[in-house]
Design a protein around this motif. Structure first.
Motif, mmCIF file in Angstrom:
data_model
loop_
_atom_site.group_PDB
_atom_site.id
_atom_site.type_symbol
_atom_site.label_atom_id
_atom_site.label_comp_id
_atom_site.label_asym_id
_atom_site.label_seq_id
_atom_site.Cartn_x
_atom_site.Cartn_y
_atom_site.Cartn_z
ATOM 1 N N MET A 101 0.853 -1.180 0.000
ATOM 2 C CA MET A 101 0.000 0.000 0.000
ATOM 3 C C MET A 101 0.893 1.235 0.000
ATOM 4 N N ASP A 102 0.489 2.230 -0.770
ATOM 5 C CA ASP A 102 1.246 3.478 -0.815
ATOM 6 C C ASP A 102 0.586 4.523 0.090
ATOM 7 N N LYS A 103 1.283 5.628 0.264
ATOM 8 C CA LYS A 103 0.806 6.666 1.186
ATOM 9 C C LYS A 103 -0.564 7.228 0.796
ATOM 10 N N PRO A 104 -0.814 7.594 -0.475
ATOM 11 C CA PRO A 104 -2.142 8.130 -0.807
ATOM 12 C C PRO A 104 -3.281 7.138 -0.517
ATOM 13 N N THR A 105 -3.056 5.871 -0.765
ATOM 14 C CA THR A 105 -4.084 4.862 -0.484
ATOM 15 C C THR A 105 -4.315 4.743 1.017
ATOM 16 N N ALA A 106 -3.239 4.765 1.796
ATOM 17 C CA ALA A 106 -3.367 4.709 3.256
ATOM 18 C C ALA A 106 -4.109 5.938 3.777
ATOM 19 N N LEU A 107 -3.817 7.094 3.223
ATOM 20 C CA LEU A 107 -4.512 8.319 3.643
ATOM 21 C C LEU A 107 -6.004 8.251 3.311
ATOM 22 N N ASP A 108 -6.337 7.696 2.148
ATOM 23 C CA ASP A 108 -7.754 7.526 1.792
ATOM 24 C C ASP A 108 -8.458 6.617 2.797
ATOM 25 N N ALA A 109 -7.813 5.513 3.149
ATOM 26 C CA ALA A 109 -8.410 4.564 4.093
ATOM 27 C C ALA A 109 -8.571 5.197 5.475
ATOM 28 N N LEU A 110 -7.540 5.861 5.943
ATOM 29 C CA LEU A 110 -7.625 6.496 7.262
ATOM 30 C C LEU A 110 -8.664 7.608 7.279
ATOM 31 N N SER A 111 -8.748 8.359 6.190
ATOM 32 C CA SER A 111 -9.753 9.415 6.092
ATOM 33 C C SER A 111 -11.160 8.812 6.123
ATOM 34 N N ALA A 112 -11.352 7.703 5.432
ATOM 35 C CA ALA A 112 -12.667 7.049 5.420
ATOM 36 C C ALA A 112 -13.055 6.582 6.812
ATOM 37 N N LEU A 113 -12.101 6.116 7.572
ATOM 38 C CA LEU A 113 -12.383 5.606 8.916
ATOM 39 C C LEU A 113 -12.479 6.706 9.967
ATOM 40 N N SER A 114 -12.159 7.936 9.591
ATOM 41 C CA SER A 114 -12.108 9.011 10.583
ATOM 42 C C SER A 114 -13.475 9.628 10.881
ATOM 43 N N GLN A 115 -14.532 9.069 10.335
ATOM 44 C CA GLN A 115 -15.880 9.557 10.589
ATOM 45 C C GLN A 115 -16.636 8.477 11.363
ATOM 46 N N GLU A 116 -17.386 8.867 12.374
ATOM 47 C CA GLU A 116 -17.982 7.923 13.328
ATOM 48 C C GLU A 116 -18.846 6.852 12.682
ATOM 49 N N SER A 117 -19.770 7.217 11.830
ATOM 50 C CA SER A 117 -20.660 6.187 11.277
ATOM 51 C C SER A 117 -19.928 5.271 10.302
ATOM 52 N N ARG A 118 -18.933 5.786 9.579
ATOM 53 C CA ARG A 118 -18.158 4.908 8.690
ATOM 54 C C ARG A 118 -17.324 3.929 9.489
ATOM 55 N N LEU A 119 -16.762 4.375 10.593
ATOM 56 C CA LEU A 119 -16.022 3.458 11.457
ATOM 57 C C LEU A 119 -16.962 2.390 12.006
ATOM 58 N N ASP A 120 -18.169 2.786 12.395
ATOM 59 C CA ASP A 120 -19.155 1.822 12.893
ATOM 60 C C ASP A 120 -19.520 0.803 11.812
ATOM 61 N N VAL A 121 -19.703 1.272 10.575
ATOM 62 C CA VAL A 121 -20.017 0.364 9.466
ATOM 63 C C VAL A 121 -18.887 -0.632 9.265
ATOM 64 N N PHE A 122 -17.661 -0.121 9.217
ATOM 65 C CA PHE A 122 -16.516 -0.994 8.981
ATOM 66 C C PHE A 122 -16.398 -2.050 10.076
ATOM 67 N N ARG A 123 -16.539 -1.642 11.310
ATOM 68 C CA ARG A 123 -16.443 -2.607 12.416
ATOM 69 C C ARG A 123 -17.565 -3.636 12.352
ATOM 70 N N LEU A 124 -18.770 -3.200 12.000
ATOM 71 C CA LEU A 124 -19.895 -4.116 11.857
ATOM 72 C C LEU A 124 -19.616 -5.140 10.759
ATOM 73 N N LEU A 125 -19.064 -4.683 9.645
ATOM 74 C CA LEU A 125 -18.788 -5.600 8.538
ATOM 75 C C LEU A 125 -17.630 -6.538 8.846
ATOM 76 N N VAL A 126 -16.665 -6.092 9.614
ATOM 77 C CA VAL A 126 -15.592 -6.993 10.041
ATOM 78 C C VAL A 126 -16.183 -8.114 10.881
#
Length: 109
Positions: A1-26
């Protein structure tokens, strides 16, 4: 993984409901959940959930598949591992034994 891809992923997870969705799907595992079930489980309106799911998909953290009229979402475990590897790649001064207990914790979870 490169830096821009990692930043996209971290940015996506930095919002409460998206983090909740991701954890639910895991937790849901490889089978994932239909979009409507995700929205209902988290108490989020479906149009808002659509936006959140699209962001997580673009970030490479979840995958979608169509099943008839239903869209089912699941965690992209390869994307998640890539992000974790990226975050841990420079740690420990080249001594991987330091993080071995953490890796074992992941395998026991």
């Amino acid at each position: 993984m490169d830096k821009p891809t990692a930043l996209d992923a971290l940015s996506a997870l930095s919002q409460e409901s998206r983090l909740d969705v991701f954890r639910l799907l895991v937790k849901a595992g490889d089978d994932g959940l239909p979009a409507g079930d995700i929205a209902m489980h988290l108490g989020v309106r479906q149009n808002t959930m659509s936006t959140q799911l699209a962001i997580l998909t673009r970030a490479g953290l979840i995958q979608r598949r169509r099943e008839g009229r239903t869209i089912r979402y699941a965690a992209d475990f390869q994307g998640m591992r890539g992000l974790i590897r990226y975050l841990m790649s420079d740690c420990c001064g080249g001594v991987p034994e330091i993080v071995r207990p953490l890796a074992e914790d992941f395998s026991n979870a």
